[in-house]
Design a protein around this motif. Sequence first.
Motif, PDB file in Angstrom:
ATOM      1  N   ILE A 129       1.012  -1.238   0.083  1.00 37.14           N
ATOM      2  CA  ILE A 129       0.152  -0.079  -0.026  1.00 37.14           C
ATOM      3  C   ILE A 129       0.825   1.279  -0.002  1.00 37.14           C
ATOM      4  O   ILE A 129       1.960   1.243   0.829  1.00 37.14           O
ATOM      5  CB  ILE A 129      -0.899   0.061   1.405  1.00 37.14           C
ATOM      6  N   VAL A 130       0.923   1.969  -0.962  1.00 43.93           N
ATOM      7  CA  VAL A 130       1.704   3.423  -0.961  1.00 43.93           C
ATOM      8  C   VAL A 130       1.136   3.939   0.071  1.00 43.93           C
ATOM      9  O   VAL A 130       0.182   4.515   0.355  1.00 43.93           O
ATOM     10  CB  VAL A 130       1.300   3.894  -2.372  1.00 43.93           C
ATOM     11  N   ASP A 131       2.162   4.632   1.044  1.00 49.71           N
ATOM     12  CA  ASP A 131       2.169   5.424   2.046  1.00 49.71           C
ATOM     13  C   ASP A 131       2.777   6.702   1.770  1.00 49.71           C
ATOM     14  O   ASP A 131       3.998   6.714   1.604  1.00 49.71           O
ATOM     15  CB  ASP A 131       2.824   4.903   3.332  1.00 49.71           C
ATOM     16  N   PHE A 132       1.912   7.673   1.415  1.00 55.42           N
ATOM     17  CA  PHE A 132       2.378   9.062   1.126  1.00 55.42           C
ATOM     18  C   PHE A 132       2.790   9.934   2.384  1.00 55.42           C
ATOM     19  O   PHE A 132       3.190  11.057   2.036  1.00 55.42           O
ATOM     20  CB  PHE A 132       1.170   9.776   0.197  1.00 55.42           C
ATOM     21  N   GLN A 185      -7.622   8.680  -0.843  1.00 56.66           N
ATOM     22  CA  GLN A 185      -8.451   9.643   0.046  1.00 56.66           C
ATOM     23  C   GLN A 185      -7.762  10.327   0.950  1.00 56.66           C
ATOM     24  O   GLN A 185      -6.555  10.130   1.555  1.00 56.66           O
ATOM     25  CB  GLN A 185      -9.435   9.013   0.897  1.00 56.66           C
ATOM     26  N   GLY A 186      -7.850  11.737   1.068  1.00 60.18           N
ATOM     27  CA  GLY A 186      -6.986  12.690   1.808  1.00 60.18           C
ATOM     28  C   GLY A 186      -5.860  13.123   1.216  1.00 60.18           C
ATOM     29  O   GLY A 186      -5.113  13.883   1.749  1.00 60.18           O
ATOM     30  N   PHE A 187      -5.645  13.020  -0.002  1.00 62.13           N
ATOM     31  CA  PHE A 187      -4.165  13.005  -0.538  1.00 62.13           C
ATOM     32  C   PHE A 187      -4.269  14.121  -1.545  1.00 62.13           C
ATOM     33  O   PHE A 187      -5.226  14.179  -2.513  1.00 62.13           O
ATOM     34  CB  PHE A 187      -3.728  11.882  -1.319  1.00 62.13           C
ATOM     35  N   ASN A 188      -3.364  14.937  -1.755  1.00 60.41           N
ATOM     36  CA  ASN A 188      -3.139  16.291  -2.567  1.00 60.41           C
ATOM     37  C   ASN A 188      -2.590  15.430  -3.699  1.00 60.41           C
ATOM     38  O   ASN A 188      -1.735  14.901  -3.904  1.00 60.41           O
ATOM     39  CB  ASN A 188      -2.251  17.005  -2.119  1.00 60.41           C
ATOM     40  N   TYR A 189      -3.393  15.772  -4.989  1.00 59.74           N
ATOM     41  CA  TYR A 189      -3.073  15.331  -6.130  1.00 59.74           C
ATOM     42  C   TYR A 189      -1.630  15.756  -6.602  1.00 59.74           C
ATOM     43  O   TYR A 189      -0.763  14.935  -7.191  1.00 59.74           O
ATOM     44  CB  TYR A 189      -3.986  15.995  -7.291  1.00 59.74           C
ATOM     45  N   LYS A 190      -1.324  16.883  -6.245  1.00 60.77           N
ATOM     46  CA  LYS A 190       0.000  17.326  -6.784  1.00 60.77           C
ATOM     47  C   LYS A 190       1.205  16.681  -6.148  1.00 60.77           C
ATOM     48  O   LYS A 190       2.308  16.242  -6.646  1.00 60.77           O
ATOM     49  CB  LYS A 190       0.215  18.931  -6.664  1.00 60.77           C
ATOM     50  N   TRP A 191       0.926  16.143  -4.620  1.00 59.43           N
ATOM     51  CA  TRP A 191       1.795  15.735  -4.057  1.00 59.43           C
ATOM     52  C   TRP A 191       2.081  14.165  -4.530  1.00 59.43           C
ATOM     53  O   TRP A 191       3.250  13.746  -4.353  1.00 59.43           O
ATOM     54  CB  TRP A 191       1.344  15.691  -2.470  1.00 59.43           C
ATOM     55  N   ILE A 192       0.969  13.580  -4.669  1.00 62.14           N
ATOM     56  CA  ILE A 192       1.115  12.241  -5.396  1.00 62.14           C
ATOM     57  C   ILE A 192       1.762  12.218  -6.689  1.00 62.14           C
ATOM     58  O   ILE A 192       2.573  11.268  -6.822  1.00 62.14           O
ATOM     59  CB  ILE A 192      -0.196  11.668  -5.479  1.00 62.14           C
ATOM     60  N   PHE A 193       1.415  13.064  -7.494  1.00 64.89           N
ATOM     61  CA  PHE A 193       2.338  13.181  -8.752  1.00 64.89           C
ATOM     62  C   PHE A 193       3.721  13.139  -8.477  1.00 64.89           C
ATOM     63  O   PHE A 193       4.658  12.585  -9.133  1.00 64.89           O
ATOM     64  CB  PHE A 193       1.753  14.326  -9.547  1.00 64.89           C
TER      65      PHE A 193
END
Length: 206
Positions: free
Chosen positions: A6-9, A51-59
Amino acid sequence: MINVGIVDFGFGNLKSIIQILKKIKIDLNIYLINENFKNFKKIDKLIIPGQGFNYKWIFNFFKNNFHKFINLIINKTILGICVGKQVFFNKSEEFDSESLFLFKGNIKKFINNYFKNKIPNIGWKKVFFINNHFLLNNLNNSNNFYFSHSYYLIPFENNYTFGLTKNRICFSSIYIKNNIFLLQFHPEKSFKQGFLIFNNFFNWKI
């Protein structure tokens, strides 16, 4: 035994996914995957939560490790949820961001008409299956799933859309291509239907 990552950001709530995985009657080893990609080579299947993740941060998380990520996912089955789905496409209107360009399509924001169907689109919505797939086994057409999002996919290759949902417009809520299974809704919050989704994913062989 299946090794699932599970990817943990580093933020957001992973508890819902972990809890539902513990209820599945399949032997699983669960690994959290962070930016150093430790344990990545051990895993068979990967979940990218949203859920709860910022798109730009994930990118940026994937962009900074793009070549490593691409080389490692070739032989793994992937489940992308919500923003974890959207990041695979060309670009998003959220922060006017580029995406990973792995699949052809853009992410667009719902327009708020101030009457019904306000944004974000939160709550239970029907998903209509338009194609058959192993991943949809034991699910009835027009099942309700839990959504929480303000952006939706406009795919450029419609033959990979397996489920449609209506919120002002009909949008692609299930997208399956090769070894990658992408959902706009949250199966971890969709009770019995979500449980079946996860069960099919862990039994899915390419």
